[in-house]
Write a protein that holds these residues in place. Structure first.
Motif, PDB file in Angstrom:
ATOM      1  N   UNK A 145       0.830  -1.211   0.000  1.00 44.34           N
ATOM      2  CA  UNK A 145       0.000   0.000   0.000  1.00 44.34           C
ATOM      3  C   UNK A 145       0.857   1.249   0.000  1.00 44.34           C
ATOM      4  N   UNK A 146       1.866   1.282   0.861  1.00 48.79           N
ATOM      5  CA  UNK A 146       2.740   2.450   0.953  1.00 48.79           C
ATOM      6  C   UNK A 146       3.517   2.662  -0.335  1.00 48.79           C
ATOM      7  N   UNK A 147       4.020   1.576  -0.921  1.00 50.27           N
ATOM      8  CA  UNK A 147       4.758   1.692  -2.182  1.00 50.27           C
ATOM      9  C   UNK A 147       3.853   2.168  -3.315  1.00 50.27           C
ATOM     10  N   UNK A 148       2.611   1.705  -3.324  1.00 57.53           N
ATOM     11  CA  UNK A 148       1.664   2.141  -4.353  1.00 57.53           C
ATOM     12  C   UNK A 148       1.441   3.651  -4.265  1.00 57.53           C
ATOM     13  N   UNK A 149       1.465   4.173  -3.046  1.00 60.18           N
ATOM     14  CA  UNK A 149       1.264   5.612  -2.849  1.00 60.18           C
ATOM     15  C   UNK A 149       2.541   6.426  -3.009  1.00 60.18           C
ATOM     16  N   UNK A 150       3.659   5.739  -3.281  1.00 63.49           N
ATOM     17  CA  UNK A 150       4.892   6.455  -3.570  1.00 63.49           C
ATOM     18  C   UNK A 150       5.914   6.497  -2.449  1.00 63.49           C
ATOM     19  N   UNK A 151       5.682   5.811  -1.348  1.00 61.45           N
ATOM     20  CA  UNK A 151       6.634   5.821  -0.242  1.00 61.45           C
ATOM     21  C   UNK A 151       7.612   4.655  -0.371  1.00 61.45           C
ATOM     22  N   UNK A 152       8.822   4.883   0.071  1.00 64.17           N
ATOM     23  CA  UNK A 152       9.815   3.814   0.132  1.00 64.17           C
ATOM     24  C   UNK A 152       9.621   3.050   1.431  1.00 64.17           C
ATOM     25  N   UNK A 153       9.795   1.731   1.402  1.00 64.69           N
ATOM     26  CA  UNK A 153       9.663   0.929   2.610  1.00 64.69           C
ATOM     27  C   UNK A 153      10.850  -0.008   2.730  1.00 64.69           C
ATOM     28  N   UNK A 154      11.110  -0.425   3.955  1.00 71.15           N
ATOM     29  CA  UNK A 154      12.162  -1.391   4.213  1.00 71.15           C
ATOM     30  C   UNK A 154      11.879  -2.076   5.546  1.00 71.15           C
ATOM     31  N   UNK A 155      12.529  -3.216   5.768  1.00 75.65           N
ATOM     32  CA  UNK A 155      12.435  -3.940   7.025  1.00 75.65           C
ATOM     33  C   UNK A 155      13.845  -4.162   7.547  1.00 75.65           C
ATOM     34  N   UNK A 156      13.969  -4.210   8.879  1.00 78.98           N
ATOM     35  CA  UNK A 156      15.288  -4.360   9.475  1.00 78.98           C
ATOM     36  C   UNK A 156      15.152  -4.944  10.882  1.00 78.98           C
ATOM     37  N   UNK A 157      16.176  -5.639  11.322  1.00 80.23           N
ATOM     38  CA  UNK A 157      16.274  -6.104  12.704  1.00 80.23           C
ATOM     39  C   UNK A 157      17.287  -5.205  13.405  1.00 80.23           C
ATOM     40  N   UNK A 158      16.870  -4.543  14.493  1.00 76.91           N
ATOM     41  CA  UNK A 158      17.735  -3.568  15.167  1.00 76.91           C
ATOM     42  C   UNK A 158      17.752  -3.785  16.675  1.00 76.91           C
ATOM     43  N   UNK A 159      18.693  -3.146  17.312  1.00 76.65           N
ATOM     44  CA  UNK A 159      18.734  -3.000  18.766  1.00 76.65           C
ATOM     45  C   UNK A 159      19.246  -1.591  19.026  1.00 76.65           C
ATOM     46  N   UNK A 160      18.394  -0.743  19.578  1.00 73.16           N
ATOM     47  CA  UNK A 160      18.788   0.640  19.820  1.00 73.16           C
ATOM     48  C   UNK A 160      19.871   0.725  20.892  1.00 73.16           C
TER      49      UNK A 160
END
Length: 166
Positions: free
Chosen positions: A56-71
């Motif tokens: 949905x976000x990509x269709x509307x023009x936004x870039x998306x990504x997924x990540x595993x993090x530890x702040x």
């Protein structure tokens, strides 16, 4: 995603349609509770769980990504010996007791599609492997000036979200 208005940003677009969110990062936190060898499987599961929202976000023009993090990294990686076999684990201060513990969380499922299919079928546990969690307290820090606390991929998350602004 209903809280955001994803889409491409631009001066004229913001005047006519209001502010837009042009980048969305789906993050799995507490990656420090797993050995780095399992971070890819966590990231793949987050990607699979958020696929509809990402589309949905990509269709509307936004870039998306997924990540595993530890702040804030609260563990260090170690190899644990169990019956002569080396297991990839982590070591840190157990929350509550303050004792240093070595911990093997189990194998994180490698196939996100299988995990999602099991969840949709109402399974209470994953079929492959057992996965457990341990609460860790932040490690005491004694950092020299100019150094930040240890983290996992927080810099990559910030680069994706605001790197072009800086």
């Amino acid at each position: 995603l209903r809280a955001f208005r994803p889409g491409k940003r631009g001066f004229l677009r913001e005047l006519l349609r209001g502010r837009r969110i042009d980048r969305i990062l789906f993050a799995a936190s507490k990656a420090d509770h797993l050995h780095h060898a399992q971070h890819g499987a966590v990231q793949e599961l987050v990607t699979a769980l958020t696929q509809s929202a990402r589309d949905t976000a990509r269709f509307r023009g936004a870039l998306t990504s997924s990540i595993a993090i530890a702040a804030l990294r609260s563990t260090v990686e170690i190899d644990l010996d169990r019956n002569g076999h080396s297991l990839p684990g982590v070591k840190g201060l157990a929350l509550g007791s303050g004792q240093t513990v070595g911990f093997y969380p189990g194998e994180f499922p490698a196939s996100p599609t299988r995990v999602l299919a099991q969840a949709r079928a109402g399974a209470a546990q994953w079929e492959e492997g057992r996965f457990h969690d341990q609460a860790f307290a932040p490690a005491p820090l004694s950092l020299p000036p100019g150094y930040g606390p240890p983290h996992i991929r927080l810099d990559k998350a910030l680069q994706f979200l605001i790197g072009d602004v800086l």
